[in-house]
Write a protein that holds these residues in place. Structure first.
Motif, PDB file in Angstrom:
ATOM      1  N   GLU A  15       0.852  -1.190   0.000  1.00 47.59           N
ATOM      2  CA  GLU A  15       0.000   0.000   0.000  1.00 47.59           C
ATOM      3  C   GLU A  15       0.887   1.239   0.000  1.00 47.59           C
ATOM      4  OE1 GLU A  15      -3.508   2.085   2.695  1.00 47.59           O
ATOM      5  OE2 GLU A  15      -2.943  -0.011   3.040  1.00 47.59           O
ATOM      6  N   LEU A  16       0.646   2.145  -0.931  1.00 45.07           N
ATOM      7  CA  LEU A  16       1.488   3.329  -1.089  1.00 45.07           C
ATOM      8  C   LEU A  16       0.666   4.590  -0.852  1.00 45.07           C
ATOM      9  CD1 LEU A  16       3.413   2.133  -4.279  1.00 45.07           C
ATOM     10  CD2 LEU A  16       4.287   2.249  -1.943  1.00 45.07           C
ATOM     11  N   PRO A  17       1.315   5.659  -0.392  1.00 45.23           N
ATOM     12  CA  PRO A  17       0.577   6.902  -0.103  1.00 45.23           C
ATOM     13  C   PRO A  17      -0.041   7.498  -1.349  1.00 45.23           C
ATOM     14  CG  PRO A  17       2.953   7.256   0.047  1.00 45.23           C
ATOM     15  CD  PRO A  17       2.751   5.781  -0.072  1.00 45.23           C
ATOM     16  N   GLY A  18      -1.183   8.174  -1.146  1.00 46.27           N
ATOM     17  CA  GLY A  18      -1.912   8.734  -2.275  1.00 46.27           C
ATOM     18  C   GLY A  18      -1.975  10.240  -2.297  1.00 46.27           C
ATOM     19  N   SER A  19      -1.097  10.896  -1.508  1.00 45.73           N
ATOM     20  CA  SER A  19      -1.086  12.361  -1.509  1.00 45.73           C
ATOM     21  C   SER A  19       0.301  12.868  -1.138  1.00 45.73           C
ATOM     22  CB  SER A  19      -2.109  12.908  -0.506  1.00 45.73           C
ATOM     23  OG  SER A  19      -1.669  12.672   0.829  1.00 45.73           O
ATOM     24  N   ILE A  20       0.544  14.124  -1.458  1.00 45.65           N
ATOM     25  CA  ILE A  20       1.827  14.743  -1.112  1.00 45.65           C
ATOM     26  C   ILE A  20       1.991  14.814   0.401  1.00 45.65           C
ATOM     27  CG2 ILE A  20       3.139  16.904  -1.213  1.00 45.65           C
ATOM     28  CD1 ILE A  20       1.976  17.377  -3.965  1.00 45.65           C
ATOM     29  N   GLU A  21       0.898  15.114   1.104  1.00 47.34           N
ATOM     30  CA  GLU A  21       0.983  15.223   2.555  1.00 47.34           C
ATOM     31  C   GLU A  21       1.439  13.907   3.184  1.00 47.34           C
ATOM     32  OE1 GLU A  21      -1.644  18.347   1.003  1.00 47.34           O
ATOM     33  OE2 GLU A  21      -1.633  16.175   0.747  1.00 47.34           O
ATOM     34  N   GLU A  22       0.863  12.800   2.724  1.00 50.43           N
ATOM     35  CA  GLU A  22       1.264  11.490   3.240  1.00 50.43           C
ATOM     36  C   GLU A  22       2.726  11.197   2.905  1.00 50.43           C
ATOM     37  OE1 GLU A  22      -1.604   8.089   2.798  1.00 50.43           O
ATOM     38  OE2 GLU A  22      -2.611   9.559   1.509  1.00 50.43           O
ATOM     39  N   ILE A  23       3.131  11.523   1.694  1.00 48.21           N
ATOM     40  CA  ILE A  23       4.503  11.259   1.251  1.00 48.21           C
ATOM     41  C   ILE A  23       5.499  12.019   2.121  1.00 48.21           C
ATOM     42  CG2 ILE A  23       6.157  11.686  -0.621  1.00 48.21           C
ATOM     43  CD1 ILE A  23       3.835  11.077  -2.581  1.00 48.21           C
ATOM     44  N   PHE A  24       5.247  13.301   2.342  1.00 45.02           N
ATOM     45  CA  PHE A  24       6.213  14.097   3.092  1.00 45.02           C
ATOM     46  C   PHE A  24       6.178  13.798   4.587  1.00 45.02           C
ATOM     47  CE2 PHE A  24       6.453  16.820  -0.742  1.00 45.02           C
ATOM     48  CZ  PHE A  24       7.834  16.770  -0.899  1.00 45.02           C
ATOM     49  N   SER A  25       5.075  13.266   5.079  1.00 42.12           N
ATOM     50  CA  SER A  25       5.042  12.808   6.464  1.00 42.12           C
ATOM     51  C   SER A  25       6.017  11.638   6.648  1.00 42.12           C
ATOM     52  CB  SER A  25       3.625  12.377   6.846  1.00 42.12           C
ATOM     53  OG  SER A  25       3.590  11.843   8.154  1.00 42.12           O
ATOM     54  N   ILE A  26       6.062  10.749   5.673  1.00 41.97           N
ATOM     55  CA  ILE A  26       6.998   9.625   5.705  1.00 41.97           C
ATOM     56  C   ILE A  26       8.436  10.121   5.571  1.00 41.97           C
ATOM     57  CG2 ILE A  26       7.762   7.596   4.407  1.00 41.97           C
ATOM     58  CD1 ILE A  26       4.757   7.168   3.699  1.00 41.97           C
ATOM     59  N   VAL A  27       8.651  11.095   4.699  1.00 47.43           N
ATOM     60  CA  VAL A  27       9.983  11.677   4.532  1.00 47.43           C
ATOM     61  C   VAL A  27      10.494  12.223   5.864  1.00 47.43           C
ATOM     62  CG1 VAL A  27      11.253  13.607   3.477  1.00 47.43           C
ATOM     63  CG2 VAL A  27       9.734  12.199   2.079  1.00 47.43           C
ATOM     64  N   ASN A  28       9.638  12.956   6.562  1.00 52.21           N
ATOM     65  CA  ASN A  28      10.029  13.532   7.849  1.00 52.21           C
ATOM     66  C   ASN A  28      10.362  12.443   8.872  1.00 52.21           C
ATOM     67  OD1 ASN A  28      10.260  15.953   9.620  1.00 52.21           O
ATOM     68  ND2 ASN A  28       8.612  14.930  10.732  1.00 52.21           N
ATOM     69  N   GLU A  29       9.578  11.379   8.852  1.00 54.25           N
ATOM     70  CA  GLU A  29       9.799  10.280   9.795  1.00 54.25           C
ATOM     71  C   GLU A  29      11.151   9.612   9.547  1.00 54.25           C
ATOM     72  OE1 GLU A  29       7.261   6.403  11.439  1.00 54.25           O
ATOM     73  OE2 GLU A  29       6.640   7.452   9.609  1.00 54.25           O
ATOM     74  N   PHE A  30      11.463   9.351   8.296  1.00 52.11           N
ATOM     75  CA  PHE A  30      12.726   8.688   7.970  1.00 52.11           C
ATOM     76  C   PHE A  30      13.932   9.535   8.328  1.00 52.11           C
ATOM     77  CE2 PHE A  30      16.093   8.070   4.659  1.00 52.11           C
ATOM     78  CZ  PHE A  30      16.610   6.885   5.165  1.00 52.11           C
ATOM     79  N   TYR A  31      13.939  10.787   7.862  1.00 49.73           N
ATOM     80  CA  TYR A  31      15.126  11.612   8.083  1.00 49.73           C
ATOM     81  C   TYR A  31      15.263  12.064   9.537  1.00 49.73           C
ATOM     82  CZ  TYR A  31      16.094  11.324   3.168  1.00 49.73           C
ATOM     83  OH  TYR A  31      16.385  10.834   1.927  1.00 49.73           O
ATOM     84  N   SER A  32      14.156  12.070  10.267  1.00 43.75           N
ATOM     85  CA  SER A  32      14.256  12.314  11.705  1.00 43.75           C
ATOM     86  C   SER A  32      15.000  11.162  12.383  1.00 43.75           C
ATOM     87  CB  SER A  32      12.860  12.469  12.325  1.00 43.75           C
ATOM     88  OG  SER A  32      12.216  13.629  11.821  1.00 43.75           O
TER      89      SER A  32
END
Length: 379
Positions: A247-264
């Motif tokens: 299952e993959l994210p369907g919006s920019i908001e979801e995508i960048f939330s994951i980005v923040n989680e990883f790089y944090s």
């Protein structure tokens, strides 16, 4: 959607090109900083043609910037301005300066591919971390490539590509075709040429090896157009009557939330690594880098900001899935790239450094940025 990237630390995204320090003209000097300009190729060749003595000096020592007195009418040959902190008199093995990506007019920008690559890495981490079977399959592929001494990690990369495609080689089915990221708008700014030191986390660092690098300085904003084309994505899945393995994210908001989680997570490791290695930084002034770490942590506290690492300086931890591997596998991966035996992995960090009276100040990590979205609706 407009997305803004702000540099929290100096940023280097290389163009693949280098230039010698003699391509710089020093206009003034104060304290440890020199204000200089980089000449256009046309102007530099013109200077050499008019001044044979300069040409002779350069052939003997390309690591010495030119003085204002040596160059006539410098205004008509400026490519861009530079704050120069590197000391080229120290006889570095490679005095050439790797440059950042430039527009032909001397302005700088961040390629959309750099931002998109960082996003793809974060989503890959997210998918594996949240699917135990896939994570175990990832580990098996890494071990297979290690046993076969495959530096390119062919099986691993094919497996990872297959997470976002119906089959690893079906590029036309790649999920990221629906994420559209432009190159950033160009920015006219004075750049920085600074020394970078190589620091070991498990050895004393009294005299680190250094080299010069060109950077975009902190607090510079780059604006991108970013779109996740959900209508095309939904139509595509309906039309081909297939689904991705996960299952993959369907919006920019979801995508960048994951980005923040990883790089944090990556930054947390970086910060803890530095604290762990403090014993090996004895004799060095680390007050500046600790201030910079604190500023990044402060940016993390903002709900509206997304932490990301872009370009050079993050090492394997920020630019690969190293964080998902155990310590022994990290050593094996690192050793197939460059053998360091049983030394811990990652073994070294790259930080900005400044020499003062035969001692060193550690200034900053490299490549950390903050993102924020200018509106909250995906297109």
């Amino acid at each position: 959607m407009k997305v803004t990237l702000k540099t929290l630390t100096p940023l280097h995204i290389g163009s693949g090109e280098k230039y010698p320090p003699c391509n710089l003209v020093v206009l003034k000097e104060e304290d440890n900083k020199k204000t200089a300009v980089r000449l256009t190729t046309r102007k530099f060749l013109e200077v050499l043609e008019k001044h044979p003595e300069i040409k002779q000096n350069i052939s003997e020592n390309i690591s010495k910037p030119l003085s204002f007195k040596e160059v006539e009418n410098v205004e008509d040959g400026v490519f861009y301005e530079v704050s120069l902190y590197s000391d080229f008199s120290s006889g570095k093995r490679n005095p050439e300066i790797p440059e950042v990506v430039h527009h032909p007019d001397g302005s700088v920008y961040v390629p959309g591919s750099s931002l998109k690559g960082a996003v793809r890495l974060a989503l890959t981490w997210h998918v594996l971390r949240n699917n135990r079977n896939l994570l175990e399959e990832f580990h098996r592929n890494v071990q297979s490539d290690l046993q076969n001494h495959k530096k390119a990690f062919y099986r691993t990369n094919e497996f990872l590509n297959g997470l976002f495609r119906f089959a690893p080689r079906e590029i036309n089915t790649d999920y990221f075709r629906f994420l559209r990221v432009s190159d950033s708008q160009t920015l006219k700014t004075q750049l920085v040429v600074h020394d970078v030191g190589i620091f070991y986390v498990a050895r004393p660092n009294s005299h680190p090896k250094t080299f010069s690098l060109e950077f975009v300085p902190i607090n510079r904003d780059f604006v991108f157009d970013v779109r996740f084309v959900k209508e095309e994505y939904d139509y595509f899945l309906t039309h081909v009557r297939k689904h991705y393995r996960v299952e993959l994210p369907g919006s920019i908001e979801e995508i960048f939330s994951i980005v923040n989680e990883f790089y944090s997570e990556v930054f947390k490791f970086e910060r803890e690594r530095f604290e762990k290695a403090k014993e090996n930084f004895k004799g060095l002034d680390t007050s500046k880098i600790e201030e910079r770490f604190q500023k990044i942590e402060k940016a993390l506290q903002s709900e509206k900001r997304v932490l990301i690492h872009v370009g050079y300086g993050g090492g394997l931890m920020a630019n690969s899935l190293f964080i998902l591997l155990d310590e022994e596998t990290r050593k094996q991966v690192r050793n197939i790239i460059k053998d360091h035996g049983k030394d811990e992995a990652p073994l070294t960090r790259r930080y900005l450094v400044q020499s003062e009276n035969n001692s060193y100040r550690v200034i900053s990590p490299i490549g950390w940025c903050a993102l924020w979205l200018e509106d909250s609706q995906s297109t």
